[in-house]
Design an enzyme around this catalytic site. Sequence first.
Site, PDB file in Angstrom:
ATOM      1  N   GLY A 195      32.509  27.875  52.938  1.00 18.76           N
ATOM      2  CA  GLY A 195      31.724  27.054  52.435  1.00 18.76           C
ATOM      3  C   GLY A 195      30.421  27.196  53.000  1.00 18.76           C
ATOM      4  O   GLY A 195      29.843  28.602  53.032  1.00 18.76           O
ATOM      5  N   SER A 232      33.068  32.044  58.058  1.00 21.77           N
ATOM      6  CA  SER A 232      32.357  32.913  57.294  1.00 21.77           C
ATOM      7  C   SER A 232      32.074  32.035  55.786  1.00 21.77           C
ATOM      8  O   SER A 232      32.468  30.811  55.581  1.00 21.77           O
ATOM      9  CB  SER A 232      33.122  34.203  56.716  1.00 21.77           C
ATOM     10  OG  SER A 232      34.576  33.703  56.028  1.00 21.77           O
ATOM     11  N   LYS A 233      31.277  32.761  54.817  1.00 20.86           N
ATOM     12  CA  LYS A 233      31.185  31.945  53.548  1.00 20.86           C
ATOM     13  C   LYS A 233      32.286  31.417  52.832  1.00 20.86           C
ATOM     14  O   LYS A 233      32.116  30.435  51.841  1.00 20.86           O
ATOM     15  CB  LYS A 233      30.441  33.080  52.721  1.00 20.86           C
ATOM     16  CG  LYS A 233      28.913  33.325  53.076  1.00 20.86           C
ATOM     17  CD  LYS A 233      28.142  34.322  52.018  1.00 20.86           C
ATOM     18  CE  LYS A 233      26.813  34.662  52.733  1.00 20.86           C
ATOM     19  NZ  LYS A 233      26.175  35.677  51.893  1.00 20.86           N
ATOM     20  N   ARG A 234      33.270  32.270  53.026  1.00 21.51           N
ATOM     21  CA  ARG A 234      34.667  31.714  52.038  1.00 21.51           C
ATOM     22  C   ARG A 234      35.045  30.509  52.701  1.00 21.51           C
ATOM     23  O   ARG A 234      35.848  29.508  51.993  1.00 21.51           O
ATOM     24  CB  ARG A 234      35.679  32.698  52.284  1.00 21.51           C
ATOM     25  CG  ARG A 234      36.506  32.674  53.798  1.00 21.51           C
ATOM     26  CD  ARG A 234      37.442  33.884  53.837  1.00 21.51           C
ATOM     27  NE  ARG A 234      38.004  34.275  55.068  1.00 21.51           N
ATOM     28  CZ  ARG A 234      38.862  33.457  55.750  1.00 21.51           C
ATOM     29  NH1 ARG A 234      39.651  32.406  54.864  1.00 21.51           N
ATOM     30  NH2 ARG A 234      39.208  33.537  56.739  1.00 21.51           N
TER      31      ARG A 234
END
Length: 478
Positions: A257, A253-255
């Site tokens: 990167g 996921s976006k966390r």
Amino acid sequence: MIDAPRVRFAPSPTGELHVGNARTALFNWMFARHHKGRFILRIEDTDESRSALSYQINLLDDLKWLGLSWDEGPEKGGAYGPYKQSERLDIYKSHLQKLIDADRVYPCYCTEEELEEERQSLILSKRMPRYMGKCRNLTAGERAALAASGRKPSYRFRVPDESVSFDDLIRGPVKFESEAMGDFIIVRSNGMPAYNFAVVIDDHLMAMTHVIRGEDHLSNTALQMMLYRAFGFEPPTFAHHCLILGKDHAKLSKRHGSVSVGEFRRQGFLPEALLNYLGLLGSSFADGREVLSQSEMVDAFSLSRASKSGAVFDEDKLRWLNAIYIRNCTTADLMERLEPFLHEAGYRTAALEPQWLKRVIETVKDELTTLADIDSHIDLFFDDRYKIASDARQILGSESARKVILYFGEYLEHAGLPDDIYVAAIKYAKEKSGVKGRDLFMPVRAALTGKVKGPELDKVFAILGKDSALQRLRQASR
């Protein structure tokens, strides 16, 4: 050999193309190309609140950039269109009526608040959250009263009391018990079809032979198999590949990167490298190779080598692959790919002498990991961008370094322009200063480039020329 399969990639245009979805598209594309079948692109845009035309445009552009051409779908047409779900609403409506006539569905008047209250109650009692069938057996009068109060119904499928099983090409036999499933929504209260309902109808009418997708769809497949039975449709063959995970083994996921194709594009990754890397994630090729062209990946592709366990996304390995692909580019091809990144960094390539720029690109080519790195490698060739970094300044501060720079410059001041002027200047500085090895070369690099790392110094000097080199030596000596 599978005979002319039909597979599809069916994204929702609700955001940028995630690398996980891109890998699903790649697996379907390779499967179709390997077996001489057809790869279909279908847009699932029935979520009106989240779907956007801009996302759809970007999605198509990213697929083209990756080289994943489709045989039917948007911009291509085909015998099984339309290929956008928002243009197929009448088809879903007629199929809903078939299930209503067969008493396989019923209207549900429950509000979101009521459903959430039921869900929380089940969680508190440590039971599996599912719809408990409140509206399943309403009388005609009760339904009429709820409709008269202004409630618009959704439609739920009556889950039969039977197990669901199927053979998965990657996971083998899979079985679900219906007691763990509640009656599920197939058409929302706004009239839009739910995912599982629309997908079954589309996959059947578009004659899909295989459905290849992520393992997070396994539970959806159980619901879809029920709908296939209810309609009397022959289901396709399913294959559920593993998901892409972050380094903490949680779903990427976006966390973690960068996670979208667009982000990697903007960072200067080559499509060939990203596609190659996605092909390696959760799969392997027979001979253990890791650098493969598109055609080589297609030839070697097999679902039998797809992993059941999650694949960890390693950006360092992607960077390693990308650097290889950059080195393998011809200089002319690389210059064309670098143009937008050079422009973004403020370089006006049209004003530069083409052969000079070509020599510069050839010199720094092996130093690049991504195209976006170009500014930090090419700046040393421009006098107006030359500056001495702190680590380079530290090297230049020693007494031995000052001697090296003094004698290197002294030779250049009095030498002509022989072809080996750099080699001769280094030799002179070595003899006069008594310094050799790293202590000889590092001060020269620091003075000429302002950096402690970079391309071979003789190549850098040849491009800079004597006058520019002398100017920088004077600046470094201050």
